[in-house]
Design a protein around this motif. Structure first.
Motif, PDB file in Angstrom:
ATOM      1  N   THR A 107       0.813  -1.221   0.000  1.00  0.00           N
ATOM      2  CA  THR A 107       0.000   0.000   0.000  1.00  0.00           C
ATOM      3  C   THR A 107       0.845   1.269   0.000  1.00  0.00           C
ATOM      4  O   THR A 107       0.287   2.367   0.037  1.00  0.00           O
ATOM      5  CB  THR A 107      -0.930   0.041   1.229  1.00  0.00           C
ATOM      6  OG1 THR A 107      -0.135   0.215   2.421  1.00  0.00           O
ATOM      7  CG2 THR A 107      -1.745  -1.239   1.352  1.00  0.00           C
ATOM      8  N   ALA A 108       2.156   1.140  -0.048  1.00  0.00           N
ATOM      9  CA  ALA A 108       3.031   2.299   0.162  1.00  0.00           C
ATOM     10  C   ALA A 108       2.788   3.418  -0.848  1.00  0.00           C
ATOM     11  O   ALA A 108       2.793   4.598  -0.502  1.00  0.00           O
ATOM     12  CB  ALA A 108       4.495   1.866   0.127  1.00  0.00           C
ATOM     13  N   GLU A 109       2.598   3.078  -2.111  1.00  0.00           N
ATOM     14  CA  GLU A 109       2.407   4.108  -3.130  1.00  0.00           C
ATOM     15  C   GLU A 109       1.058   4.811  -2.998  1.00  0.00           C
ATOM     16  O   GLU A 109       0.957   6.011  -3.268  1.00  0.00           O
ATOM     17  CB  GLU A 109       2.529   3.518  -4.534  1.00  0.00           C
ATOM     18  CG  GLU A 109       3.949   3.205  -4.980  1.00  0.00           C
ATOM     19  CD  GLU A 109       4.413   1.815  -4.563  1.00  0.00           C
ATOM     20  OE1 GLU A 109       5.514   1.406  -4.985  1.00  0.00           O
ATOM     21  OE2 GLU A 109       3.680   1.132  -3.803  1.00  0.00           O
ATOM     22  N   CYS A 110       0.025   4.107  -2.581  1.00  0.00           N
ATOM     23  CA  CYS A 110      -1.321   4.688  -2.587  1.00  0.00           C
ATOM     24  C   CYS A 110      -1.711   5.313  -1.255  1.00  0.00           C
ATOM     25  O   CYS A 110      -2.814   5.847  -1.126  1.00  0.00           O
ATOM     26  CB  CYS A 110      -2.358   3.646  -3.012  1.00  0.00           C
ATOM     27  SG  CYS A 110      -2.485   2.217  -1.927  1.00  0.00           S
ATOM     28  N   THR A 111      -0.839   5.258  -0.263  1.00  0.00           N
ATOM     29  CA  THR A 111      -1.149   5.902   1.015  1.00  0.00           C
ATOM     30  C   THR A 111      -0.156   7.012   1.317  1.00  0.00           C
ATOM     31  O   THR A 111       0.033   7.381   2.476  1.00  0.00           O
ATOM     32  CB  THR A 111      -1.133   4.879   2.167  1.00  0.00           C
ATOM     33  OG1 THR A 111       0.154   4.240   2.229  1.00  0.00           O
ATOM     34  CG2 THR A 111      -2.209   3.835   1.990  1.00  0.00           C
ATOM     35  N   ALA A 112       0.474   7.546   0.289  1.00  0.00           N
ATOM     36  CA  ALA A 112       1.482   8.592   0.477  1.00  0.00           C
ATOM     37  C   ALA A 112       0.801   9.933   0.713  1.00  0.00           C
ATOM     38  O   ALA A 112       0.209  10.513  -0.196  1.00  0.00           O
ATOM     39  CB  ALA A 112       2.400   8.655  -0.747  1.00  0.00           C
ATOM     40  N   VAL A 113       0.905  10.450   1.935  1.00  0.00           N
ATOM     41  CA  VAL A 113       0.272  11.709   2.326  1.00  0.00           C
ATOM     42  C   VAL A 113       1.350  12.644   2.878  1.00  0.00           C
ATOM     43  O   VAL A 113       2.209  12.223   3.654  1.00  0.00           O
ATOM     44  CB  VAL A 113      -0.813  11.480   3.404  1.00  0.00           C
ATOM     45  CG1 VAL A 113      -1.463  12.801   3.806  1.00  0.00           C
ATOM     46  CG2 VAL A 113      -1.857  10.491   2.905  1.00  0.00           C
ATOM     47  N   GLY A 114       1.299  13.906   2.476  1.00  0.00           N
ATOM     48  CA  GLY A 114       2.257  14.889   2.965  1.00  0.00           C
ATOM     49  C   GLY A 114       2.102  15.113   4.464  1.00  0.00           C
ATOM     50  O   GLY A 114       1.007  15.002   5.021  1.00  0.00           O
ATOM     51  N   LEU A 115       3.207  15.460   5.116  1.00  0.00           N
ATOM     52  CA  LEU A 115       3.212  15.571   6.570  1.00  0.00           C
ATOM     53  C   LEU A 115       2.189  16.563   7.089  1.00  0.00           C
ATOM     54  O   LEU A 115       1.486  16.275   8.066  1.00  0.00           O
ATOM     55  CB  LEU A 115       4.614  15.977   7.051  1.00  0.00           C
ATOM     56  CG  LEU A 115       4.744  16.182   8.561  1.00  0.00           C
ATOM     57  CD1 LEU A 115       4.452  14.895   9.317  1.00  0.00           C
ATOM     58  CD2 LEU A 115       6.110  16.725   8.927  1.00  0.00           C
ATOM     59  N   PHE A 116       2.073  17.736   6.464  1.00  0.00           N
ATOM     60  CA  PHE A 116       1.216  18.761   7.042  1.00  0.00           C
ATOM     61  C   PHE A 116      -0.266  18.531   6.755  1.00  0.00           C
ATOM     62  O   PHE A 116      -1.120  19.253   7.289  1.00  0.00           O
ATOM     63  CB  PHE A 116       1.665  20.151   6.605  1.00  0.00           C
ATOM     64  CG  PHE A 116       2.976  20.550   7.257  1.00  0.00           C
ATOM     65  CD1 PHE A 116       3.392  19.931   8.424  1.00  0.00           C
ATOM     66  CD2 PHE A 116       3.777  21.514   6.707  1.00  0.00           C
ATOM     67  CE1 PHE A 116       4.577  20.274   9.039  1.00  0.00           C
ATOM     68  CE2 PHE A 116       4.974  21.874   7.306  1.00  0.00           C
ATOM     69  CZ  PHE A 116       5.380  21.261   8.478  1.00  0.00           C
ATOM     70  N   ALA A 117      -0.609  17.540   5.948  1.00  0.00           N
ATOM     71  CA  ALA A 117      -1.983  17.063   5.877  1.00  0.00           C
ATOM     72  C   ALA A 117      -2.189  15.909   6.858  1.00  0.00           C
ATOM     73  O   ALA A 117      -3.231  15.797   7.510  1.00  0.00           O
ATOM     74  CB  ALA A 117      -2.317  16.602   4.456  1.00  0.00           C
ATOM     75  N   LEU A 118      -1.161  15.052   6.968  1.00  0.00           N
ATOM     76  CA  LEU A 118      -1.255  13.886   7.845  1.00  0.00           C
ATOM     77  C   LEU A 118      -1.228  14.258   9.319  1.00  0.00           C
ATOM     78  O   LEU A 118      -1.981  13.700  10.132  1.00  0.00           O
ATOM     79  CB  LEU A 118      -0.085  12.940   7.528  1.00  0.00           C
ATOM     80  CG  LEU A 118       0.046  11.685   8.387  1.00  0.00           C
ATOM     81  CD1 LEU A 118      -1.108  10.734   8.094  1.00  0.00           C
ATOM     82  CD2 LEU A 118       1.392  11.000   8.120  1.00  0.00           C
ATOM     83  N   LEU A 119      -0.366  15.203   9.678  1.00  0.00           N
ATOM     84  CA  LEU A 119      -0.098  15.491  11.086  1.00  0.00           C
ATOM     85  C   LEU A 119      -1.342  15.885  11.883  1.00  0.00           C
ATOM     86  O   LEU A 119      -1.656  15.248  12.906  1.00  0.00           O
ATOM     87  CB  LEU A 119       0.994  16.554  11.190  1.00  0.00           C
ATOM     88  CG  LEU A 119       1.401  17.012  12.582  1.00  0.00           C
ATOM     89  CD1 LEU A 119       1.854  15.833  13.431  1.00  0.00           C
ATOM     90  CD2 LEU A 119       2.501  18.064  12.480  1.00  0.00           C
ATOM     91  N   PRO A 120      -2.108  16.919  11.492  1.00  0.00           N
ATOM     92  CA  PRO A 120      -3.295  17.262  12.303  1.00  0.00           C
ATOM     93  C   PRO A 120      -4.339  16.159  12.299  1.00  0.00           C
ATOM     94  O   PRO A 120      -5.089  16.010  13.275  1.00  0.00           O
ATOM     95  CB  PRO A 120      -3.811  18.549  11.638  1.00  0.00           C
ATOM     96  CG  PRO A 120      -3.226  18.559  10.276  1.00  0.00           C
ATOM     97  CD  PRO A 120      -1.912  17.857  10.373  1.00  0.00           C
TER      98      PRO A 120
END
Length: 357
Positions: free
Chosen positions: A187-200
């Motif tokens: 799932t690594a390619e399809c769950t790639a989210v940038g930190l500042f969207a993921l963090l909050p």
């Protein structure tokens, strides 16, 4: 709670004077580099996924001979081993263009023995990536007074880690250099989210402290991560060019001026997805006639054999002697002492944070 207060509480809990952790990068965290970060007020680290128990013990002893500060030891949770005869055969044929491999290498260190060695080393933190520890091991860590930090790349992973007893979540954005910490490799390619969207998203979904990592290389990024709810940050690529780290010259040179968009997410080094510099070797696996890398851990084992074998001096593309991992903030890595790097980051971050605690 204010960002400063949240960071202060984290620092008090883990014996820090700045909320900055060295990322536990296997092969790029010698004791001297970790001690430099710890003595500056942060937390040192080592990635031990490739280390036999004796080496883990020796690293901890060497660190303690240089610093009384805190450190973490990090390990991968093993993937289920999947037979991949066709993938291995194709990868072997492709790697044949780089030279002749060495004979079969010794087996990888035992995960169970590595876990015992980490427990015996008594670090302040043991951290995991690619999955979760067993309930029994979590209880043994807790009984020994060792905190467990679990890397997560989605809220679902973070929630599972919290439920399993993690003391903190390391939220890893796609910007991070090295391997992505997804629990399911495919799932690594399809769950790639940038930190500042993921963090909050993770901060709002869990009740334990969150450590932000991925693309953090200056004080502005530290302040932004703390403002978004992190209790601390973890930095890796930003420290790679520090002299204490001692990485190969070719790897260090590949980071100099590397634009964020030029880093590459690749499975060419291990079979697991990781972010690296776009070396000719890495790019060769993207050619139309190139096979897919073998599955992990087969690709990593194959590459180790070729590196220890006889390389073809006339090969059109040279083989990378080490993995040229690189986060998207690689261009901000500077050839300065590690202590100066983290001290400057925290000093800059404080100018962007409200004074109120």
């Amino acid at each position: 709670m204010t960002a400063r207060r949240r960071a202060q509480e984290f620092c008090e809990a883990y014996g820090l004077s700045m909320p900055i952790l060295q990322a536990p990068m296997a092969g790029a965290c010698p004791p001297g580099a970790a001690a430099a970060v710890a003595d500056a007020g942060g937390m040192g680290a080592a990635g031990v996924v490739l280390d036999v128990p004796e080496r883990i013990s020796r690293w901890a002893a060497e660190f303690r001979s240089m610093s009384a500060g805190p450190f973490q030891l990090n390990i991968w949770i093993p993937d289920p081993v999947v037979d991949d005869p066709a993938g291995i055969s194709a990868a072997e044929e492709f790697l044949g263009g780089f030279g002749t491999p060495s004979p079969e290498q010794p087996p990888a260190p035992s995960f169970e023995e590595q876990c015992e060695a980490m427990l015996a080393a008594r670090p302040r933190v043991v951290s995991s990536i690619m999955g979760l520890f067993s309930p029994d091991y979590v209880e043994r860590l807790r009984a020994a007074g060792i905190a467990w930090f679990a890397c997560a790349t989605t809220l679902a992973e973070a929630s599972a880690a919290e439920a399993a007893g993690a003391d903190a979540i390391v939220a890893q954005g796609l910007e991070a250099g090295g391997h992505r910490g997804v629990f399911e490799a495919e799932t690594a390619e399809c769950t790639a989210v940038g930190l500042f969207a993921l963090l909050p998203h993770i901060v709002d979904g869990v009740d334990v402290p969150v450590v932000a990592t991925g693309g953090i290389a200056d004080g502005r990024a530290v302040a932004a991560a703390l403002t978004l709810g992190a209790s601390a940050v973890q930095v890796g690529t930003a420290l790679l060019r520090s002299p204490e780290t001692g990485i190969a010259d070719a790897w260090a040179a590949s980071l100099d001026g590397l634009e964020p968009e030029d880093t590459v997410a690749t499975r060419a080094y291990s079979g697991r997805l990781g972010r690296a510099a776009p070396t000719p070797y890495v790019r060769s696996w993207e050619a139309p006639d190139a096979p897919s890398p073998a599955l992990y851990p087969h690709q990593r084992a194959l590459l180790a054999r070729w590196r220890k074998g006889t390389l073809d001096p006339g090969a059109e593309v040279p083989l990378d002697r080490v993995n040229h991992w690189a986060g998207q903030a690689a261009a901000r890595a500077v050839a300065e002492p590690a202590a100066d790097v983290v001290t400057r980051m925290w000093s800059e971050a404080r100018t962007h944070l409200p004074d109120v605690v």
